[in-house]
Design a protein around this motif. Structure first.
Motif, mmCIF file in Angstrom:
data_model
loop_
_atom_site.group_PDB
_atom_site.id
_atom_site.type_symbol
_atom_site.label_atom_id
_atom_site.label_comp_id
_atom_site.label_asym_id
_atom_site.label_seq_id
_atom_site.Cartn_x
_atom_site.Cartn_y
_atom_site.Cartn_z
ATOM 1 N N LEU A 1 0.857 -1.184 0.000
ATOM 2 C CA LEU A 1 0.000 0.000 0.000
ATOM 3 C C LEU A 1 0.889 1.228 0.000
ATOM 4 O O LEU A 1 1.733 1.390 0.876
ATOM 5 N N ILE A 2 0.710 2.076 -0.999
ATOM 6 C CA ILE A 2 1.473 3.319 -1.073
ATOM 7 C C ILE A 2 0.509 4.477 -0.912
ATOM 8 O O ILE A 2 -0.498 4.563 -1.617
ATOM 9 N N LEU A 3 0.806 5.345 0.054
ATOM 10 C CA LEU A 3 -0.044 6.485 0.374
ATOM 11 C C LEU A 3 0.686 7.781 0.086
ATOM 12 O O LEU A 3 1.889 7.881 0.315
ATOM 13 N N ASP A 4 -0.053 8.776 -0.377
ATOM 14 C CA ASP A 4 0.534 10.100 -0.573
ATOM 15 C C ASP A 4 -0.592 11.119 -0.641
ATOM 16 O O ASP A 4 -1.767 10.775 -0.727
ATOM 17 N N GLY A 5 -0.207 12.369 -0.600
ATOM 18 C CA GLY A 5 -1.143 13.483 -0.700
ATOM 19 C C GLY A 5 -0.544 14.545 -1.587
ATOM 20 O O GLY A 5 0.377 14.283 -2.361
ATOM 21 N N GLN A 6 -1.048 15.758 -1.456
ATOM 22 C CA GLN A 6 -0.571 16.890 -2.240
ATOM 23 C C GLN A 6 -0.524 16.506 -3.716
ATOM 24 O O GLN A 6 -1.523 16.055 -4.242
ATOM 25 N N GLY A 7 0.616 16.625 -4.387
ATOM 26 C CA GLY A 7 0.702 16.303 -5.813
ATOM 27 C C GLY A 7 1.000 14.852 -6.121
ATOM 28 O O GLY A 7 0.985 14.437 -7.273
ATOM 29 N N GLY A 8 1.300 14.067 -5.099
ATOM 30 C CA GLY A 8 1.551 12.644 -5.290
ATOM 31 C C GLY A 8 2.931 12.300 -5.819
ATOM 32 O O GLY A 8 3.173 11.171 -6.240
ATOM 33 N N GLY A 9 3.866 13.240 -5.775
ATOM 34 C CA GLY A 9 5.205 13.006 -6.325
ATOM 35 C C GLY A 9 5.985 11.912 -5.635
ATOM 36 O O GLY A 9 6.634 11.089 -6.290
ATOM 37 N N VAL A 10 5.957 11.886 -4.308
ATOM 38 C CA VAL A 10 6.670 10.835 -3.573
ATOM 39 C C VAL A 10 6.013 9.490 -3.846
ATOM 40 O O VAL A 10 6.683 8.497 -4.129
ATOM 41 N N GLY A 11 4.693 9.456 -3.780
ATOM 42 C CA GLY A 11 3.966 8.216 -4.059
ATOM 43 C C GLY A 11 4.220 7.702 -5.463
ATOM 44 O O GLY A 11 4.423 6.507 -5.678
ATOM 45 N N ARG A 12 4.227 8.601 -6.440
ATOM 46 C CA ARG A 12 4.500 8.231 -7.829
ATOM 47 C C ARG A 12 5.882 7.593 -7.943
ATOM 48 O O ARG A 12 6.048 6.534 -8.544
ATOM 49 N N ALA A 13 6.887 8.232 -7.338
ATOM 50 C CA ALA A 13 8.249 7.705 -7.393
ATOM 51 C C ALA A 13 8.352 6.350 -6.692
ATOM 52 O O ALA A 13 9.060 5.460 -7.163
ATOM 53 N N LEU A 14 7.636 6.188 -5.587
ATOM 54 C CA LEU A 14 7.639 4.902 -4.890
ATOM 55 C C LEU A 14 6.987 3.819 -5.734
ATOM 56 O O LEU A 14 7.507 2.699 -5.829
ATOM 57 N N VAL A 15 5.850 4.121 -6.353
ATOM 58 C CA VAL A 15 5.192 3.132 -7.212
ATOM 59 C C VAL A 15 6.128 2.716 -8.334
ATOM 60 O O VAL A 15 6.302 1.519 -8.603
ATOM 61 N N GLU A 16 6.746 3.678 -9.001
ATOM 62 C CA GLU A 16 7.669 3.363 -10.093
ATOM 63 C C GLU A 16 8.834 2.494 -9.612
ATOM 64 O O GLU A 16 9.185 1.506 -10.258
ATOM 65 N N GLY A 17 9.419 2.860 -8.483
ATOM 66 C CA GLY A 17 10.558 2.111 -7.958
ATOM 67 C C GLY A 17 10.192 0.708 -7.526
ATOM 68 O O GLY A 17 10.909 -0.259 -7.822
ATOM 69 N N VAL A 18 9.062 0.575 -6.837
ATOM 70 C CA VAL A 18 8.623 -0.742 -6.374
ATOM 71 C C VAL A 18 8.228 -1.605 -7.566
ATOM 72 O O VAL A 18 8.551 -2.801 -7.610
ATOM 73 N N ARG A 19 7.561 -1.025 -8.544
ATOM 74 C CA ARG A 19 7.161 -1.783 -9.739
ATOM 75 C C ARG A 19 8.401 -2.346 -10.442
ATOM 76 O O ARG A 19 8.407 -3.478 -10.901
#
Length: 142
Positions: free
Chosen positions: A4-22
């Motif tokens: 589970l990846i959570l983020d707020g605001q613009g989602g930049g950290v979450g986006r980078a985490l999804v890409e890295g984990v994928r």
């Protein structure tokens, strides 16, 4: 493995985490939950398998996650300009999942020992930690 990846605001950290984990764990099931629609959309575009927005999805998804990842603000009530509610922070804190938090000074919280590290380096460290947790869980260690 259910991540589970959570983020707020613009989602930049979450986006980078999804890409890295994928990239690191191509077979992992990644669920993205944003505190707002923009953050959710960014993580979905980055390759999350499923996505939702808001407080209740955090509460529901945190119960079944093996790993919860995101900026440190996901465990701090009223962080991210108030996007993180007390119920969201509590759901993350109370989850049996392993938590991997990316430090950020934007949440009015300083994590000692992280100064001078770029956001990219912190995200790479988080992705490596998630991969190590996945390896331990797949081999039966905890």
């Amino acid at each position: 493995m259910n991540i589970l990846i959570l983020d707020g605001q613009g989602g930049g950290v979450g986006r980078a985490l999804v890409e890295g984990v994928r990239q690191a764990l191509p077979d992992a099931h990644i669920v993205a939950v944003g505190a707002n629609a923009m953050a959710t959309a960014a993580m979905l575009r980055a390759g999350a398998d499923a996505a939702a927005t808001g407080e209740n999805p955090v509460i529901v998804c945190a119960k079944d996650a093996d790993v919860i990842a995101g900026p440190i603000g996901i465990v701090l009530k009223d962080a991210m300009l108030g996007e993180i509610t007390g119920a969201m922070a509590a759901a993350v804190a109370e989850s049996p999942a392993q938590r991997v938090l990316v430090p950020s000074a934007k949440c009015s919280t300083t994590v000692a020992g992280t100064r001078g590290q770029s956001l990219q380096a912190l995200i790479e460290s988080a992705v490596n930690a998630i991969a190590e947790i996945a390896e331990q869980q797949s081999s039966g260690k905890q």
